[in-house]
Scaffold this motif. Structure first.
Motif, PDB file in Angstrom:
ATOM      1  N   ALA A   1       0.839  -1.206   0.000  1.00  0.00           N
ATOM      2  CA  ALA A   1       0.000   0.000   0.000  1.00  0.00           C
ATOM      3  C   ALA A   1       0.870   1.251   0.000  1.00  0.00           C
ATOM      4  O   ALA A   1       0.560   2.235  -0.691  1.00  0.00           O
ATOM      5  N   LEU A   2       1.968   1.216   0.734  1.00  0.00           N
ATOM      6  CA  LEU A   2       2.873   2.369   0.777  1.00  0.00           C
ATOM      7  C   LEU A   2       3.524   2.593  -0.584  1.00  0.00           C
ATOM      8  O   LEU A   2       3.591   3.735  -1.070  1.00  0.00           O
ATOM      9  N   MET A   3       3.987   1.538  -1.223  1.00  0.00           N
ATOM     10  CA  MET A   3       4.620   1.670  -2.538  1.00  0.00           C
ATOM     11  C   MET A   3       3.645   2.231  -3.570  1.00  0.00           C
ATOM     12  O   MET A   3       4.017   3.048  -4.415  1.00  0.00           O
ATOM     13  N   LEU A   4       2.384   1.805  -3.493  1.00  0.00           N
ATOM     14  CA  LEU A   4       1.389   2.270  -4.455  1.00  0.00           C
ATOM     15  C   LEU A   4       0.998   3.726  -4.225  1.00  0.00           C
ATOM     16  O   LEU A   4       0.397   4.354  -5.110  1.00  0.00           O
ATOM     17  N   SER A   5       1.331   4.297  -3.067  1.00  0.00           N
ATOM     18  CA  SER A   5       0.952   5.674  -2.769  1.00  0.00           C
ATOM     19  C   SER A   5       1.935   6.698  -3.333  1.00  0.00           C
ATOM     20  O   SER A   5       1.698   7.898  -3.207  1.00  0.00           O
ATOM     21  N   TYR A   6       3.018   6.229  -3.934  1.00  0.00           N
ATOM     22  CA  TYR A   6       3.998   7.163  -4.500  1.00  0.00           C
ATOM     23  C   TYR A   6       3.691   7.453  -5.969  1.00  0.00           C
ATOM     24  O   TYR A   6       3.114   6.620  -6.683  1.00  0.00           O
ATOM     25  N   GLN A   7       4.118   8.623  -6.426  1.00  0.00           N
ATOM     26  CA  GLN A   7       3.831   9.036  -7.794  1.00  0.00           C
ATOM     27  C   GLN A   7       4.533   8.173  -8.824  1.00  0.00           C
ATOM     28  O   GLN A   7       4.085   8.094  -9.980  1.00  0.00           O
ATOM     29  N   ASP A   8       5.638   7.529  -8.447  1.00  0.00           N
ATOM     30  CA  ASP A   8       6.361   6.709  -9.426  1.00  0.00           C
ATOM     31  C   ASP A   8       5.867   5.259  -9.441  1.00  0.00           C
ATOM     32  O   ASP A   8       6.488   4.400 -10.075  1.00  0.00           O
TER      33      ASP A   8
ATOM     34  N   ALA B   1      -5.011   9.371  -3.781  1.00  0.00           N
ATOM     35  CA  ALA B   1      -4.784  10.798  -3.996  1.00  0.00           C
ATOM     36  C   ALA B   1      -3.325  11.169  -3.737  1.00  0.00           C
ATOM     37  O   ALA B   1      -2.772  12.054  -4.402  1.00  0.00           O
ATOM     38  N   ALA B   2      -2.680  10.490  -2.776  1.00  0.00           N
ATOM     39  CA  ALA B   2      -1.270  10.761  -2.504  1.00  0.00           C
ATOM     40  C   ALA B   2      -0.396  10.420  -3.702  1.00  0.00           C
ATOM     41  O   ALA B   2       0.656  11.028  -3.916  1.00  0.00           O
ATOM     42  N   ALA B   3      -0.842   9.451  -4.510  1.00  0.00           N
ATOM     43  CA  ALA B   3      -0.083   9.043  -5.691  1.00  0.00           C
ATOM     44  C   ALA B   3      -0.314   9.972  -6.877  1.00  0.00           C
ATOM     45  O   ALA B   3       0.466   9.956  -7.831  1.00  0.00           O
ATOM     46  N   GLY B   4      -1.395  10.783  -6.849  1.00  0.00           N
ATOM     47  CA  GLY B   4      -1.660  11.705  -7.948  1.00  0.00           C
ATOM     48  C   GLY B   4      -3.144  11.887  -8.172  1.00  0.00           C
ATOM     49  O   GLY B   4      -3.972  11.184  -7.568  1.00  0.00           O
ATOM     50  N   PRO B   5      -3.549  12.833  -9.033  1.00  0.00           N
ATOM     51  CA  PRO B   5      -4.970  13.078  -9.306  1.00  0.00           C
ATOM     52  C   PRO B   5      -5.663  11.833  -9.868  1.00  0.00           C
ATOM     53  O   PRO B   5      -5.037  11.009 -10.539  1.00  0.00           O
ATOM     54  N   PHE B   6      -6.971  11.706  -9.567  1.00  0.00           N
ATOM     55  CA  PHE B   6      -7.722  10.548 -10.072  1.00  0.00           C
ATOM     56  C   PHE B   6      -9.133  10.954 -10.462  1.00  0.00           C
ATOM     57  O   PHE B   6      -9.687  11.928  -9.929  1.00  0.00           O
TER      58      PHE B   6
ATOM     59  N   ASP C   1      -3.336  20.020  -0.373  1.00  0.00           N
ATOM     60  CA  ASP C   1      -1.969  20.384  -0.013  1.00  0.00           C
ATOM     61  C   ASP C   1      -1.076  19.180  -0.282  1.00  0.00           C
ATOM     62  O   ASP C   1      -1.178  18.165   0.413  1.00  0.00           O
ATOM     63  N   PRO C   2      -0.206  19.248  -1.276  1.00  0.00           N
ATOM     64  CA  PRO C   2       0.650  18.083  -1.599  1.00  0.00           C
ATOM     65  C   PRO C   2       1.469  17.593  -0.413  1.00  0.00           C
ATOM     66  O   PRO C   2       1.844  16.424  -0.353  1.00  0.00           O
TER      67      PRO C   2
ATOM     68  N   ALA D   1       0.541  14.366   1.694  1.00  0.00           N
ATOM     69  CA  ALA D   1       0.821  12.993   1.234  1.00  0.00           C
ATOM     70  C   ALA D   1       1.710  12.265   2.226  1.00  0.00           C
ATOM     71  O   ALA D   1       1.528  11.065   2.488  1.00  0.00           O
ATOM     72  N   ALA D   2       2.671  12.977   2.806  1.00  0.00           N
ATOM     73  CA  ALA D   2       3.583  12.335   3.771  1.00  0.00           C
ATOM     74  C   ALA D   2       2.834  11.854   4.993  1.00  0.00           C
ATOM     75  O   ALA D   2       3.090  10.751   5.511  1.00  0.00           O
ATOM     76  N   VAL D   3       1.875  12.648   5.498  1.00  0.00           N
ATOM     77  CA  VAL D   3       1.093  12.256   6.669  1.00  0.00           C
ATOM     78  C   VAL D   3       0.200  11.064   6.339  1.00  0.00           C
ATOM     79  O   VAL D   3       0.046  10.131   7.141  1.00  0.00           O
ATOM     80  N   ILE D   4      -0.391  11.068   5.140  1.00  0.00           N
ATOM     81  CA  ILE D   4      -1.232   9.935   4.711  1.00  0.00           C
ATOM     82  C   ILE D   4      -0.405   8.653   4.698  1.00  0.00           C
ATOM     83  O   ILE D   4      -0.840   7.611   5.203  1.00  0.00           O
TER      84      ILE D   4
END
Length: 806
Positions: A136-143, A402-407, A464-465, A468-471
């Motif tokens: 889940a953490l890996m999927l939350s990143y933009q890359d 949302a932390a990974a990018g717009p959807f 607020d981008p 994402a870190a708190v999420i």
């Protein structure tokens, strides 16, 4: 059929390895979209899951000019345990390196360092071993789209264990996301104990996975351990059986001694050491011990240096723990699947029977163990039907997305419905979760802190981008009890002994002794959120390390117990237990499957009511709360109650002449609704769901909140929502969770439906054999009401008379 590399086949042949039929079948199904393999413990199911991957990467290596498979992530392996990923990495590297395959295998869990995590994102290995939380953490990143673009296969090990918790729901949402990032990705589920394979296949893939059933292997060698001293009437320690258990340890190479709770394991381990006159090397292993201590025990097990390990559920799953040739289950297993899983730890080899002994801790558990043995021999597994995917997990997933990018909302809704647990999710429920994730819901949308998402150009994104870190810091569905480290005083830099619950630490005063890691320690004080202790050898501990979770007996086992009662044949039971049941028949009667036995009798100046609902501990506890409330309304002056898995005993000042009105289903439900309103159970459930859904933070900027801080925040929020927004999504989630979990009202309703008002009302005039153990049961709950007021008035009157003032 997909062919294995010749070098790997040669390596296996040189070691006398031959593929089992189900392993060969996995190679045949390598191209299938989804496969669920069910194979017995020791059947090589994990290797079977990896064989298509090794075949495909081996073929790539053979064709590559540089003799290496193409870089990038090919296979993701997900397991419920961090320790399992490390064990699989060691075991998988052996054939890979032995065959000269240039395949990179790495693991990523909560223990993986930041440097290695960053490197894995930049240059993923061919095979990555991880857990649901790390995925889940890996999927939350933009890359994430770049990392997973080339993913070919996901292997979910011990999928039955994940399917029983919210971790499984979180994982299936993650797989739905991976399916979008890597179209054509194949899914593989691996399990040893499954009561409903088609249902688990639908959990793995909404369209259903193909089922591959391996030969179940030989019947296990299981029995109850005879003891010179019969089990006591009540209690869960089984200390009466320690001489016989030590004799079994002496006569076997390595024994796992399972307990249902950590507290019972600690107390039993301490008692065993007091009687271990031969100084047999015996260790303890459970989830609250320090990581270093657990790893030392695991290493000693693998090396064959231990004769026995006293353990809990941390050793349930498929790690190869060396040469284990006996499993002992202390206490009734409560669940047939759990028992089968534990039995499989002995003789961890295919086509070799597992050997296990059951040790009932008290007289009633003899009956339950007998029923469990019959169920295992009949391969009759238990399991409650799964409900729909929980909405608090979905709320967290929306924030992580949302932390990974717009959807796009519609696209995400379609994606979520590709997750098995959410296949039937309505658009209204999805929109409610999206609104909650965006604004906190109606009553909270005025507060900036919960304004997290906004709609821009048709897509939802973070306001607020930086949030994402708190999420990411708060991802996960495991809501454990808040714990504090335990460390020896004057050893600030020393390794901790383990952890205890924060609520337990709050009850300690200097000088109190308790058990941790099998040793007795003396509480010295609390310093900077660390429990400081000193060694206190030779003293009996005043308190146990923690309360622990008590499992409820499954519905399937309950049915078998009632069937045994109905048969009237106790020939398979020890004489002491058989005589106990015979006496119950003479004095009153035994409970029957389609009827509800209720007994009324006087004892020591109080009138008692015993309801044999066989609904499980949580439901019987709730039944006690609701029936005493009804008794209070009827003027029957109840004083208290106590509950076990099979019965609720209530005592008061007035006799009950007709129990039927107390069990009216509609009035019980009305009473439940009133009781739940401001109840601590609901607040506790709300706090857990609010943390998972992202309303309350566990961590902020790397600083973890204490349990008291989180509880204070959640109590204020709960009271606010109840007052101003009673239809709030989180209150609905909380109510559903409480009804299924801590309150378990569903099993009360099932009991009432099963008996349909057919009550066997018995008034034997004295305590009955079946009710007697409940008088010795801990955890009695007092009832504050008219009965207690009457007692106080009577005590005041006697005092005045004694003083000559009446």
């Amino acid at each position: 059929m997909t062919a294995l590399p010749a070098a790997l086949t040669d390596w296996m042949t040189a070691r006398g390895w031959r593929l089992h039929p189900h392993q060969t079948a996995m190679l045949d199904r390598a191209a299938d979209a989804a496969t669920l393999l069910i194979a017995p413990t020791g059947g090589g199911k994990t290797l079977a899951g990896f064989l298509p991957t090794l075949a495909e990467l081996g073929a790539e290596q053979a064709l590559a000019p540089d003799g290496r498979p193409a870089p990038g992530l090919h296979t993701l392996y997900v397991s419920p345990l961090k320790a399992l990923t490390a064990d699989i990495r060691r075991n998988l590297r052996s054939p890979v390196e032995g065959a000269g395959l240039a395949i990179r295998i790495e693991d990523r869990t909560g223990d993986t360092g930041q440097h290695q995590r960053r490197r894995q994102r930049a240059d993923p290995p061919h095979i990555l071993l991880t857990t649901p939380e790390s995925l889940a953490l890996m999927l939350s990143y933009q890359d994430a789209p770049r990392i997973f673009a080339g993913l070919k296969r996901v292997i979910v090990d011990e999928i039955h264990a994940l399917a029983e918790s919210k971790r499984g729901d979180q994982l299936m949402l993650g797989l739905a996301r991976l399916e979008r990032l890597a179209p054509g990705m194949r899914r593989v589920g691996l399990s040893a104990t499954v009561e409903d394979p088609p249902a688990l296949a639908r959990f793995l893939a909404p369209g259903g996975a193909g089922l591959l059933m391996a030969d179940p292997g030989p019947e296990p060698d299981i029995a109850m351990l005879p003891t010179a001293i019969p089990p006591p009437w009540a209690g869960g320690g089984a200390h009466h059986a320690i001489p016989e258990i030590l004799e079994q340890v002496r006569s076997h190479r390595t024994t796992l001694i399972f307990h249902n709770t950590r507290a019972q394991a600690e107390l039993f381990f301490h008692a065993v050491w007091l009687q271990n006159s031969d100084n047999l090397p015996i260790a303890i292993h459970h989830g609250s011990l320090a990581r270093d201590q657990r790893e030392r025990v695991e290493a000693a097990m693998t090396a064959g240096a231990l004769r026995a390990v006293v353990c809990t559920g941390t050793l349930d799953l498929g790690i190869d723990w060396g040469d284990v040739d006996l499993v002992i289950q202390v206490g009734a297993p409560k669940n047939v699947k759990r028992l089968v899983q534990r039995i499989g730890r002995a003789n961890h080899r295919y086509n070799a029977p597992s050997k296990a002994l059951l040790v009932p801790a008290n007289r009633f558990e003899v009956v339950e163990c007998h029923a469990a043995l019959e169920a295992v021999r009949a391969r009759d597994l238990d399991g409650e039907p799964r409900g729909p995917g929980p909405l608090d997990v979905l709320c967290q997933h929306i924030l992580a997305t949302a932390a990974a990018g717009p959807f796009d909302a519609s696209a995400l809704y379609d994606e979520v419905r590709q997750a098995g647990p959410y296949a039937a999710l309505s658009r209204a429920d999805f929109d409610a979760c999206l609104d909650f994730a965006a604004t906190g819901g109606y009553a909270l949308r005025a507060y900036d802190r919960w304004q997290r998402l906004m709609l821009r150009d048709g897509c939802w994104q973070l306001r607020d981008p930086r949030s994402a870190a708190v999420i990411r810091q708060n991802l996960g569905t495991i809501i454990g009890t808040e714990t504090l480290k335990v460390r020896m005083r004057n050893r600030a830099g020393g390794a901790p002994l383990g952890e205890v619950e924060e609520s337990f630490a709050a009850t300690l005063t200097p000088g109190d002794t308790f058990l941790i890691g099998g040793q007795v320690v003396r509480y010295e004080g609390l310093r900077e959120m660390v429990v400081e202790v000193s060694r206190q050898p030779g003293r009996d501990p005043k308190v146990a390390v923690f309360g622990g979770t008590k499992f409820a007996t499954s519905t399937k086992l309950t049915e078998r117990i009632l069937a045994l009662f109905a048969s009237g044949d106790w020939s398979g039971l020890p004489p002491a237990t058989a005589g106990w049941l015979d006496l119950q028949q003479q004095v009153s009667q035994l409970p029957q499957a389609g009827r509800l036995l209720i007994e009324g009798f006087p004892h020591e100046g109080r009138d008692h009511l015993c309801l044999y609902g066989f609904a499980g501990r949580n439901a019987q506890q709730t039944l006690g709360l609701l029936v005493t409330k009804r008794m209070e309304e009827e003027g029957l002056a109840p004083l208290g109650f106590v509950a076990t898995d099979y019965a609720t005993l209530i005592w008061g000042l007035e006799p009950v002449h007709d129990p039927a009105p107390l069990l009216d289903a509609a009035r019980l439900r009305d009473g439940l609704e009133q009781w739940l309103g401001g109840n601590a159970v609901m607040k506790r459930t709300f706090r857990a769901s609010a943390i998972i859904a992202g309303l309350i933070e566990r961590s902020h900027q790397g600083r973890r909140k204490s349990g008291r801080q989180a509880t204070f925040s959640s109590d204020i929020l709960y009271d606010t929502l109840r007052r101003y927004d009673p239809d709030h999504l989180l209150l609905r989630i909380t109510r559903d969770e409480a009804m299924r979990g801590l309150v378990d009202f569903e099993r009360i309703e099932q009991m009432l439906a099963r008996t349909e008002g057919r009550i066997d009302w018995r008034q034997p005039g004295r305590v009955t054999p079946l009710a007697a153990p409940l008088f010795l049961e801990p955890g009695k709950v007092p009832v504050d009401g008219a009965g207690r007021e009457r007692l106080m008035q009577e005590a005041s009157r006697r005092l005045l008379e004694a003083a000559g003032l009446a």
